[in-house]
Scaffold this motif. Sequence first.
Motif, PDB file in Angstrom:
ATOM      1  N   MET A   1      -5.357   4.505  12.740  1.00  0.00           N
ATOM      2  CA  MET A   1      -5.299   5.873  12.954  1.00  0.00           C
ATOM      3  C   MET A   1      -4.909   7.139  11.922  1.00  0.00           C
ATOM      4  SD  MET A   1      -2.749   4.991  16.497  1.00  0.00           S
ATOM      5  CE  MET A   1      -3.192   6.822  16.849  1.00  0.00           C
ATOM      6  N   MET A   2      -4.665   8.123  12.169  1.00  0.00           N
ATOM      7  CA  MET A   2      -4.800   8.783  11.223  1.00  0.00           C
ATOM      8  C   MET A   2      -4.427   8.645  10.129  1.00  0.00           C
ATOM      9  SD  MET A   2      -3.808  13.241  11.972  1.00  0.00           S
ATOM     10  CE  MET A   2      -2.271  12.559  11.408  1.00  0.00           C
ATOM     11  N   PHE A   3      -4.446   8.702   8.426  1.00  0.00           N
ATOM     12  CA  PHE A   3      -4.586   8.777   7.328  1.00  0.00           C
ATOM     13  C   PHE A   3      -3.151  10.202   7.269  1.00  0.00           C
ATOM     14  CE2 PHE A   3      -6.261   4.744   5.436  1.00  0.00           C
ATOM     15  CZ  PHE A   3      -5.793   3.855   6.199  1.00  0.00           C
ATOM     16  N   LYS A   4      -1.957   9.961   6.228  1.00  0.00           N
ATOM     17  CA  LYS A   4      -1.351  11.200   6.241  1.00  0.00           C
ATOM     18  C   LYS A   4      -2.297  11.699   4.858  1.00  0.00           C
ATOM     19  CE  LYS A   4       1.885  11.081   9.863  1.00  0.00           C
ATOM     20  NZ  LYS A   4       1.963   9.581  10.180  1.00  0.00           N
ATOM     21  N   LYS A   5      -2.153  12.604   4.607  1.00  0.00           N
ATOM     22  CA  LYS A   5      -2.867  13.203   3.417  1.00  0.00           C
ATOM     23  C   LYS A   5      -2.364  13.477   2.393  1.00  0.00           C
ATOM     24  CE  LYS A   5      -1.714  18.063   4.076  1.00  0.00           C
ATOM     25  NZ  LYS A   5      -2.563  19.753   4.694  1.00  0.00           N
ATOM     26  N   GLY A   6      -0.408  13.399   2.439  1.00  0.00           N
ATOM     27  CA  GLY A   6       0.566  13.193   1.334  1.00  0.00           C
ATOM     28  C   GLY A   6      -0.471  12.034   0.015  1.00  0.00           C
ATOM     29  N   SER A   7      -0.572  11.052   1.136  1.00  0.00           N
ATOM     30  CA  SER A   7      -1.333  10.080  -0.758  1.00  0.00           C
ATOM     31  C   SER A   7      -2.446  10.209  -0.974  1.00  0.00           C
ATOM     32  CB  SER A   7      -1.271   8.760  -0.166  1.00  0.00           C
ATOM     33  OG  SER A   7      -0.035   8.541   0.942  1.00  0.00           O
ATOM     34  N   PHE A   8      -2.260  11.452  -0.511  1.00  0.00           N
ATOM     35  CA  PHE A   8      -4.371  11.657  -0.984  1.00  0.00           C
ATOM     36  C   PHE A   8      -4.576  12.903  -1.954  1.00  0.00           C
ATOM     37  CE2 PHE A   8      -4.733   9.006   2.473  1.00  0.00           C
ATOM     38  CZ  PHE A   8      -5.429   7.788   2.312  1.00  0.00           C
ATOM     39  N   GLU A   9      -3.033  13.652  -2.111  1.00  0.00           N
ATOM     40  CA  GLU A   9      -3.200  14.929  -2.723  1.00  0.00           C
ATOM     41  C   GLU A   9      -3.215  15.334  -4.013  1.00  0.00           C
ATOM     42  OE1 GLU A   9      -1.290  17.918   0.934  1.00  0.00           O
ATOM     43  OE2 GLU A   9      -0.158  16.785   0.182  1.00  0.00           O
ATOM     44  N   ILE A  10      -2.601  14.261  -4.464  1.00  0.00           N
ATOM     45  CA  ILE A  10      -1.862  13.514  -6.233  1.00  0.00           C
ATOM     46  C   ILE A  10      -3.096  13.742  -6.636  1.00  0.00           C
ATOM     47  CG2 ILE A  10       0.292  13.467  -5.520  1.00  0.00           C
ATOM     48  CD1 ILE A  10       0.048  11.272  -5.634  1.00  0.00           C
ATOM     49  N   GLY A  11      -4.322  13.354  -5.964  1.00  0.00           N
ATOM     50  CA  GLY A  11      -4.998  12.413  -7.105  1.00  0.00           C
ATOM     51  C   GLY A  11      -5.402  11.314  -7.273  1.00  0.00           C
ATOM     52  N   GLY A  12      -5.189  10.928  -8.295  1.00  0.00           N
ATOM     53  CA  GLY A  12      -5.514   9.512  -9.553  1.00  0.00           C
ATOM     54  C   GLY A  12      -6.345   8.227  -8.545  1.00  0.00           C
ATOM     55  N   THR A  13      -6.537   7.005  -8.786  1.00  0.00           N
ATOM     56  CA  THR A  13      -8.057   6.347  -8.325  1.00  0.00           C
ATOM     57  C   THR A  13      -6.863   5.652  -6.749  1.00  0.00           C
ATOM     58  OG1 THR A  13      -8.324   5.780 -10.311  1.00  0.00           O
ATOM     59  CG2 THR A  13      -8.769   3.917  -8.282  1.00  0.00           C
ATOM     60  N   ILE A  14      -7.758   5.559  -5.724  1.00  0.00           N
ATOM     61  CA  ILE A  14      -6.836   5.137  -4.594  1.00  0.00           C
ATOM     62  C   ILE A  14      -7.996   3.367  -4.657  1.00  0.00           C
ATOM     63  CG2 ILE A  14      -7.417   5.127  -1.936  1.00  0.00           C
ATOM     64  CD1 ILE A  14      -5.011   7.054  -3.301  1.00  0.00           C
ATOM     65  N   HIS A  15      -6.852   2.554  -4.331  1.00  0.00           N
ATOM     66  CA  HIS A  15      -7.789   1.148  -3.658  1.00  0.00           C
ATOM     67  C   HIS A  15      -7.891   0.798  -2.737  1.00  0.00           C
ATOM     68  CE1 HIS A  15      -8.215   0.180  -8.310  1.00  0.00           C
ATOM     69  NE2 HIS A  15      -6.739   0.979  -8.535  1.00  0.00           N
ATOM     70  N   PRO A  16      -8.779   1.154  -1.849  1.00  0.00           N
ATOM     71  CA  PRO A  16      -8.619   0.765  -0.334  1.00  0.00           C
ATOM     72  C   PRO A  16      -8.128  -0.920   0.162  1.00  0.00           C
ATOM     73  CG  PRO A  16     -10.634   2.291  -0.464  1.00  0.00           C
ATOM     74  CD  PRO A  16      -9.857   1.561  -1.886  1.00  0.00           C
ATOM     75  N   VAL A  17      -7.268  -1.351   0.804  1.00  0.00           N
ATOM     76  CA  VAL A  17      -7.783  -2.714   1.366  1.00  0.00           C
ATOM     77  C   VAL A  17      -7.607  -3.037   3.140  1.00  0.00           C
ATOM     78  CG1 VAL A  17      -6.178  -4.902   1.162  1.00  0.00           C
ATOM     79  CG2 VAL A  17      -5.738  -3.779  -0.806  1.00  0.00           C
ATOM     80  N   ALA A  18      -8.420  -3.262   3.475  1.00  0.00           N
ATOM     81  CA  ALA A  18      -8.289  -3.978   4.961  1.00  0.00           C
ATOM     82  C   ALA A  18      -8.109  -4.901   5.457  1.00  0.00           C
ATOM     83  CB  ALA A  18      -9.787  -4.246   6.000  1.00  0.00           C
ATOM     84  N   ILE A  19      -7.120  -5.070   6.259  1.00  0.00           N
ATOM     85  CA  ILE A  19      -6.551  -6.378   6.775  1.00  0.00           C
ATOM     86  C   ILE A  19      -7.002  -6.353   8.581  1.00  0.00           C
ATOM     87  CG2 ILE A  19      -3.784  -7.179   6.569  1.00  0.00           C
ATOM     88  CD1 ILE A  19      -3.046  -5.475   4.958  1.00  0.00           C
ATOM     89  N   LYS A  20      -6.972  -7.972   8.654  1.00  0.00           N
ATOM     90  CA  LYS A  20      -7.349  -8.216  10.196  1.00  0.00           C
ATOM     91  C   LYS A  20      -6.923  -8.701  10.195  1.00  0.00           C
ATOM     92  CE  LYS A  20      -9.806  -7.706  14.204  1.00  0.00           C
ATOM     93  NZ  LYS A  20      -8.934  -6.891  15.027  1.00  0.00           N
ATOM     94  N   TYR A  21      -5.981  -9.807  11.822  1.00  0.00           N
ATOM     95  CA  TYR A  21      -5.596 -11.249  11.784  1.00  0.00           C
ATOM     96  C   TYR A  21      -6.375 -11.082  13.427  1.00  0.00           C
ATOM     97  CZ  TYR A  21      -1.029  -9.028   8.943  1.00  0.00           C
ATOM     98  OH  TYR A  21      -0.574  -8.815   8.219  1.00  0.00           O
ATOM     99  N   ASN A  22      -6.309 -12.616  12.764  1.00  0.00           N
ATOM    100  CA  ASN A  22      -6.739 -13.245  14.021  1.00  0.00           C
ATOM    101  C   ASN A  22      -5.852 -13.401  15.317  1.00  0.00           C
ATOM    102  OD1 ASN A  22      -8.164 -14.942  16.076  1.00  0.00           O
ATOM    103  ND2 ASN A  22      -8.901 -15.808  14.668  1.00  0.00           N
TER     104      ASN A  22
END
Length: 438
Positions: free
Chosen positions: A313-334
């Motif tokens: 669902m929607m990502f809050k924008k606060g974490s993306f306002e400050i610049g820097g490098t973002i490391h995305p991680v996807a987690i999927k449970y069985n």
Amino acid sequence: MDGAELAGQILYTWLTLVLGLILLPSAFGVSLGISEIYMKILVKTLEWATLRIETGVAKQSILKNSASVGIIQRDESPMEKGLSGLRGRDFELSDVFYFSKKGLEAIVEDEVTQRFSSEELVSWNLLTRTNVNFQYISPRLTMVWVLGVIVRYCFLLPLRLTLAFIGISLFVIGTTLVGQLPRSSLKNLLSEVVHLTCCRICVRALSGTIHYHNRQYRPQKGGICVANHTSPIDVLILTTDGCYTMVGQVHGGLMGIIQRAMVKACPHVWFERSEMKDRHLVIKRLKEHIAHKKELPILIFPEGTCINNTSVMMFKKGSFEIGGTIHPVAIKYNPQFGDAFWNSSKYNMVSYLLRVMTSWAIVCDVWYMPPMTREEGEDAVQFANRVKSAIAVQGGLTELPWDGGLKRAKVKDTFKEEQQKNYSKMIVGNGSLKSELD
């Protein structure tokens, strides 16, 4: 030998086996192959049970489509087509039926609230808590289910409770002791050792089987790690493979005890979502963190709440306002082996952990993804949506534009006003939706 001596001998033997076969190997990140053997037996058993269900009751095949098709068949056409309207058309009373139809569809089955309940399974996993009610199939399958109950509650649950108690106790004691040291490289090293060791023990307490992919993209120091959020277990899953400085909501109860212990050894940031000053503190802490490239990566779940692992669902924008490098991680449970989703409005932390510990296992895949940075001319919302889309694609999750805050709050008036505005444009003839998009 009296009863007390016998009980003492049993307890001694039990703790010796737990310590030698599970606790020490998990603390050093070593596997003796016991979990692998257990998972192979479990997979074969569930495959056999599924085959018995499919051959025993032909009607069960309908269930395979229940999770994907849904209760109703929706008309996804835009408003203009649904109303069969033209630009500048006059108001017709029959338009009421279109909006009534859309409203009833949302009441019966909307795409938001169903993300806040456990995921439907296409086949029974021999757990009584499975959403779909399965009928009696055969004596053999019933005996397997009874045997499974005995194994889960009489053997696995005591074992897991023992490991969880040891892991949490060592974690609280270890972080408290490390927290007494002055800030130094030694303190940071000991804090990482405590976090890694205790989280590995706690993952074993859940019979966790984790498959990490693309480890060359693991979050680096000075960066920000963002991931989809299903459960507090997400933290254990990720910390088993590396340490993070965490940012999250303040909790009470058992979760609160753990949070207060953690912050003594590592500068985690816990905030109250309703307090505006806490939000400013988080933004300030993130900016300071980016300036120090030797700090642990910060772990954030931008959705702000737990989703049932079928969508992002929607990502809050606060974490993306400050610049820097973002490391995305996807987690999927069985979900076939156990439901990892935490419905915080229905279960407290202790009840949730008991449900997880009486499941078969927690099996999940973790995909580390290439780092992403904000592109030129891209605002924080666009950047957040781009990261969210990448995580959804990698994890095989449905991407939704809705705010996870709808789990506890009402729909904002702006969403209603947007639909009213679109309809009014059709009536007064100021241009259709299509021309607006163009």
